[in-house]
Write an enzyme that holds these catalytic residues in place. Structure first.
Site, PDB file in Angstrom:
ATOM      1  N   GLU A  73      87.143 -15.681  21.596  1.00 51.15           N
ATOM      2  CA  GLU A  73      87.140 -17.091  21.222  1.00 51.15           C
ATOM      3  C   GLU A  73      87.789 -17.918  22.334  1.00 51.15           C
ATOM      4  O   GLU A  73      88.778 -17.488  22.939  1.00 51.15           O
ATOM      5  CB  GLU A  73      87.909 -17.280  19.917  1.00 51.15           C
ATOM      6  CG  GLU A  73      87.864 -18.697  19.377  1.00 51.15           C
ATOM      7  CD  GLU A  73      88.663 -18.866  18.094  1.00 51.15           C
ATOM      8  OE1 GLU A  73      88.270 -19.704  17.277  1.00 51.15           O
ATOM      9  OE2 GLU A  73      89.698 -18.167  17.924  1.00 51.15           O
ATOM     10  N   LYS A 173      81.776 -21.585  12.989  1.00 46.80           N
ATOM     11  CA  LYS A 173      83.025 -21.203  12.330  1.00 46.80           C
ATOM     12  C   LYS A 173      83.218 -22.002  11.048  1.00 46.80           C
ATOM     13  O   LYS A 173      83.117 -23.234  11.036  1.00 46.80           O
ATOM     14  CB  LYS A 173      84.194 -21.438  13.291  1.00 46.80           C
ATOM     15  CG  LYS A 173      85.537 -20.902  12.825  1.00 46.80           C
ATOM     16  CD  LYS A 173      86.575 -21.123  13.923  1.00 46.80           C
ATOM     17  CE  LYS A 173      87.937 -20.571  13.556  1.00 46.80           C
ATOM     18  NZ  LYS A 173      88.933 -20.805  14.640  1.00 46.80           N
ATOM     19  N   CYS A 207      87.872 -15.788  14.201  1.00 51.76           N
ATOM     20  CA  CYS A 207      89.309 -16.042  14.111  1.00 51.76           C
ATOM     21  C   CYS A 207      89.802 -16.347  12.697  1.00 51.76           C
ATOM     22  O   CYS A 207      89.866 -15.472  11.851  1.00 51.76           O
ATOM     23  CB  CYS A 207      89.695 -17.151  15.087  1.00 51.76           C
ATOM     24  SG  CYS A 207      91.483 -17.203  15.431  1.00 51.76           S
TER      25      CYS A 207
END
Length: 301
Positions: A73, A173, A207
């Site tokens: 990321e 995301k 994440c």
């Protein structure tokens, strides 16, 4: 049915079983420290150097038989990310998968170096790669009450290029930490999977998503066992949150965790909570003295 006919049917069924079963595969994750440039260096130059490190990682991994390579990321975001405008030099309009595009050598992508160069790297080395980048999605306040004042959304995004350089998957995301919401927009939650040419179906999340049920646990409940995970959580995340999630969910996670060198070497190929014994190969670039890839054979089951 004659014995000969019966044997033909059995042989055909066995062949179909073999073709549709998954063999172990060779996976890799990159440990990368972002090059943030020197005083006066342009955004284009900084981005290009980071892409070059990625290209070298693909080349090195190809020499070791890697079938899927995951990048971390924020690895192509050489900026502090304090405001939306900080990200402008690094955002690209990413097509939808349904557009069926291969950015490599396509002139219409000449202003989108991440998409074009990473597509070419995947194509050249015949490798499946996952890249984390920023998707620009235009909008209008006239039709969208939530449209940001600058006229577009910018999403933290994973893309997958297949072995031919084709854009085959895109995931926005679903959850973002509060401190990054001033520069990134939060996309509606979606579940994205990708069935590889070598038979393994991968789930995607990024994440902070790992702290929520959807998409990671929802995908696991649907039978997805292998995950490609771009992350920036450093050592504390790798040794607690990520390995713990893998263990608690009986899942395989190819975790590319931003950072390289010493304690910043914190990526891993994790099976049921245990990192595989991976081989480390440096990419040998003076701007990235500690950048490397971790390579291991990953059990498909």
């Amino acid at each position: 049915m004659t014995i000969a006919r019966f044997l033909v049917v059995v042989a055909t069924l066995c062949l179909l079983f073999v073709e549709n079963s998954c063999a172990d595969y060779v996976g890799a994750v990159m440990e990368h420290t972002v090059y943030n440039g020197v005083d006066g260096e342009s955004s284009d130059s900084k981005l290009s150097k980071n892409i070059k490190a990625y290209e070298q990682a693909v080349a090195v991994s190809a020499k070791h038989g890697v079938q899927v390579l995951v990048f971390p990321e924020f690895g192509l975001t050489p900026v502090a990310m304090e405001t939306r405008s900080d990200l402008y030099p690094y955002i690209e309009v990413i097509p939808n998968v349904s557009d069926n595009v291969t950015p490599c050598n396509d002139a219409s992508f000449s202003d989108r170096p991440i998409l074009q160069r990473m597509s070419c790297a995947a194509q050249k080395h015949k490798q499946l790669i996952l890249v984390n980048m920023i998707d620009k999605v235009d909008c209008s306040a006239a039709t969208d009450a939530n449209c940001p004042s600058d006229g577009h959304y910018q999403y933290n995004t994973d893309v997958i290029f297949n072995e031919h350089g084709k854009l085959d998957a895109k995931y926005h995301k679903s959850h973002e930490v509060k401190s990054l919401q001033k520069s990134y927009d939060v996309a509606p939650t979606t579940e994205v999977t990708y069935k590889s040419s070598f038979g393994v179906e991968f789930g995607l999340f990024i994440c902070f998503d790992i702290m929520f049920d959807d998409p990671p646990k929802v995908l696991r409940s649907k039978g997805i066992e292998h995950f490609l995970y771009a992350v920036e959580q450093h050592e504390i995340g790798e040794k607690t949150i990520i390995e713990g999630w893998s263990r608690n969910n009986n899942a395989t996670v190819l975790s590319a965790n931003l950072g390289s060198g010493g304690r910043n070497d914190c990526s891993g190929l994790i099976v049921n909570g245990t990192p595989l014994d991976a081989q480390k190969y440096n990419i040998l670039n003076k701007d990235f003295p500690h950048d490397n890839i971790l390579v291991a054979t990953v059990p498909s089951k």
